[in-house]
Design a protein around this motif. Structure first.
Motif, short mmCIF file in Angstrom:
data_model
loop_
_atom_site.label_atom_id
_atom_site.label_comp_id
_atom_site.label_asym_id
_atom_site.label_seq_id
_atom_site.Cartn_x
_atom_site.Cartn_y
_atom_site.Cartn_z
N ARG A 1 0.80 -1.23 0.00
CA ARG A 1 0.00 0.00 0.00
C ARG A 1 0.83 1.28 0.00
N GLN A 2 2.13 1.18 0.22
CA GLN A 2 2.96 2.38 0.20
C GLN A 2 3.60 2.63 -1.17
N TYR A 3 3.58 1.61 -2.04
CA TYR A 3 4.21 1.73 -3.35
C TYR A 3 3.29 1.14 -4.42
N VAL A 4 3.40 1.70 -5.61
CA VAL A 4 2.70 1.17 -6.77
C VAL A 4 3.74 0.86 -7.84
N ALA A 5 3.33 0.08 -8.83
CA ALA A 5 4.24 -0.28 -9.92
C ALA A 5 3.43 -0.47 -11.20
N PHE A 6 4.13 -0.36 -12.32
CA PHE A 6 3.48 -0.63 -13.61
C PHE A 6 4.52 -1.17 -14.58
N PRO A 7 4.08 -2.04 -15.51
CA PRO A 7 5.02 -2.61 -16.49
C PRO A 7 5.26 -1.63 -17.63
N ALA A 8 6.50 -1.51 -18.06
CA ALA A 8 6.82 -0.61 -19.16
C ALA A 8 6.99 -1.36 -20.49
N MET A 9 7.49 -2.63 -20.42
CA MET A 9 7.77 -3.36 -21.66
C MET A 9 8.15 -4.80 -21.35
N ARG A 10 8.18 -5.63 -22.40
CA ARG A 10 8.70 -6.99 -22.33
C ARG A 10 10.03 -7.02 -23.06
N ARG A 11 10.95 -7.90 -22.60
CA ARG A 11 12.26 -8.00 -23.24
C ARG A 11 12.67 -9.47 -23.35
N GLN A 12 13.28 -9.82 -24.47
CA GLN A 12 13.75 -11.19 -24.67
C GLN A 12 15.21 -11.30 -24.24
N HIS A 13 15.50 -12.31 -23.42
CA HIS A 13 16.85 -12.56 -22.92
C HIS A 13 17.38 -13.87 -23.49
N GLY A 14 18.68 -13.95 -23.59
CA GLY A 14 19.30 -15.18 -24.06
C GLY A 14 20.81 -15.08 -24.04
N LEU A 15 21.45 -16.01 -24.75
CA LEU A 15 22.91 -16.07 -24.81
C LEU A 15 23.43 -15.27 -26.00
N LEU A 16 24.47 -14.49 -25.75
CA LEU A 16 25.13 -13.69 -26.79
C LEU A 16 26.44 -14.39 -27.14
N VAL A 17 26.59 -14.77 -28.40
CA VAL A 17 27.80 -15.46 -28.85
C VAL A 17 28.27 -14.82 -30.15
N ALA A 18 29.47 -15.19 -30.58
CA ALA A 18 30.06 -14.60 -31.78
C ALA A 18 29.19 -14.88 -33.01
N THR A 19 29.35 -14.05 -34.02
CA THR A 19 28.59 -14.19 -35.27
C THR A 19 28.74 -15.61 -35.84
N GLY A 20 27.61 -16.19 -36.18
CA GLY A 20 27.63 -17.54 -36.73
C GLY A 20 27.59 -18.62 -35.67
N ASN A 21 27.64 -18.24 -34.40
CA ASN A 21 27.60 -19.20 -33.28
C ASN A 21 28.58 -20.35 -33.53
N PRO A 22 29.89 -20.02 -33.55
CA PRO A 22 30.90 -21.03 -33.94
C PRO A 22 30.96 -22.25 -33.03
N PHE A 23 30.51 -22.13 -31.79
CA PHE A 23 30.55 -23.28 -30.88
C PHE A 23 29.23 -24.04 -30.84
N GLY A 24 28.25 -23.56 -31.58
CA GLY A 24 26.97 -24.25 -31.63
C GLY A 24 26.23 -24.23 -30.31
N VAL A 25 26.34 -23.15 -29.57
CA VAL A 25 25.72 -23.05 -28.25
C VAL A 25 24.21 -22.93 -28.38
N GLN A 26 23.48 -23.74 -27.59
CA GLN A 26 22.02 -23.67 -27.58
C GLN A 26 21.46 -23.51 -26.17
N SER A 27 22.30 -23.67 -25.14
CA SER A 27 21.81 -23.61 -23.77
C SER A 27 22.97 -23.29 -22.83
N VAL A 28 22.64 -22.97 -21.57
CA VAL A 28 23.69 -22.73 -20.59
C VAL A 28 24.45 -24.03 -20.29
N ALA A 29 23.77 -25.16 -20.47
CA ALA A 29 24.46 -26.44 -20.27
C ALA A 29 25.60 -26.59 -21.27
#
Length: 364
Positions: A198-226
């Motif tokens: 009751r002392q604070y309010v909030a509102f959503p501003a946007m949605r954002r997509q998160h994931g793994l950032l790797v070099a162009t072409g994904n040379p290691f073939g990364v698909q997951s944190v595993a």
């Protein structure tokens, strides 16, 4: 020095402090002495000083004598033709008091503001220019830097730091983000560490997509944190206290991975830009961040999850002109067009401040 909060029903209510000079002096004498010495330094006569602090000459003189006995030192000097002067010891006490009050006034200013808002919500003036402490975001940074009629002071903090700054009164608005996969119980437990119901309010501003950032072409073939752990890839992390760091740790836990299994886990950066730049420069093989950061640095992006970016503020300013203006700008075409032009962003409809526990319990 002991501190007390006044509770007088006036807009001047706030934090007050008095000195505690130890067991040889009563609390009343300790509280009355410094105002009397300060008045004496200003007026030069005990009679005028006593009148200034609202006491009699006799009572003021008795106070000085009791305190001198307690200290074992003279506080004032009687000089013929010059009235009553402070001794060197008395001057030192006044200087110390002035310095302490200046420092404490700055330290306790946010608490004074919050007390006034609690006691006198209709009297406390809303801010004309919003101070926003926010978790780093590329769209928000671009909009505030280049958008017209966006008048705020923005400084980047991790989600946890931003919320803590809001509760301390160091900002008017806090920007933070939460995974959409969180349950109402998780959001309530986490956000309740900072925001009172009751002392604070909030509102959503946007949605954002998160994931793994790797070099162009994904040379290691990364698909997951595993894959990151299995291949022994060098990772660049976000700083402790950031919402993104929490998401990284949750992904590791979901994959039954330990931080010790991730080379570079201790390498921390403070923005999505910095993470992407570290990967683009070859200093790391993989990072975790938003899709827009990957696009900005021509990196390959492996999508993993979505979050929602929220803004929180005190209930007392939710309908102030500055907040209403901010809401109109967030709902406007310019902001939505900027989101549409950036990878991995989505605008949200119906942006209105609601009690945070009600808002975050709503279905994603």
């Amino acid at each position: 020095m002991s501190e007390t909060a006044t509770t007088h029903a006036t807009p001047a209510a706030g934090v007050r402090w008095t000195w505690d000079f130890g067991p040889d002096l009563s609390a009343a004498d300790s509280a009355a002495l410094l105002p009397l010495l300060a008045a004496l330094a200003e007026h030069g006569t005990l009679g005028r000083a006593a009148a200034t602090v609202g006491t009699s000459y006799r009572a003021a003189w008795g106070l000085l004598r009791r305190c001198e006995a307690g200290f074992g030192k003279s506080l004032v000097l009687k000089a013929r033709g010059r009235g009553t002067l402070l001794s060197a010891f008395g001057e030192q006490l006044v200087e110390l008091d002035n310095a302490a009050r200046a420092s404490l006034a700055e330290t306790h200013a946010p608490w004074t503001t919050r007390l006034q808002e609690t006691l006198f919500p209709a009297i406390t003036p809303p801010p004309e220019r919003l101070r926003i402490a926010a978790s780093h975001d590329l769209a928000l940074a671009d909009w505030i830097e280049n958008g017209r009629h966006v008048s705020v002071d923005l400084f980047w903090r991790g989600s946890e730091e931003a919320l803590a700054a809001l509760t301390r009164g160091e900002c008017d608005v806090a920007g933070f983000h939460l995974p959409e996969t969180w349950t109402p119980e998780q959001t309530t437990a986490w956000l309740g560490r900072w925001l009172k119901a009751r002392q604070y309010v909030a509102f959503p501003a946007m949605r954002r997509q998160h994931g793994l950032l790797v070099a162009t072409g994904n040379p290691f073939g990364v698909q997951s944190v595993a894959d990151v752990a299995r291949l022994g890839l060098r990772m660049v992390n976000r700083q402790r206290g950031s919402g993104t760091r929490s998401m990284i740790d949750q992904l590791l836990a979901a994959n039954q991975l330990s931080a010790k299994e991730i080379p570079g886990y201790a390498h921390e950066e403070f923005t999505h830009d910095a993470v992407a730049a570290t990967v683009a420069s070859g200093q790391a093989d993989v990072g975790f961040g938003i899709a827009a950061a990957a696009a900005r640095y021509d990196l390959c992006f492996v999508a993993l999850t979505w979050d929602r970016y929220y803004l929180a503020l005190r209930t007392g300013i939710a309908h102030s002109p500055a907040v209403r203006h901010l809401l109109r700008r967030l709902q406007g075409n310019t902001f939505h067009q900027r989101l549409a032009a950036m990878a991995g962003y989505e605008a949200l409809a119906g942006i209105e401040p609601l009690p945070w526990e009600q808002l975050l319990a709503a279905p994603a």
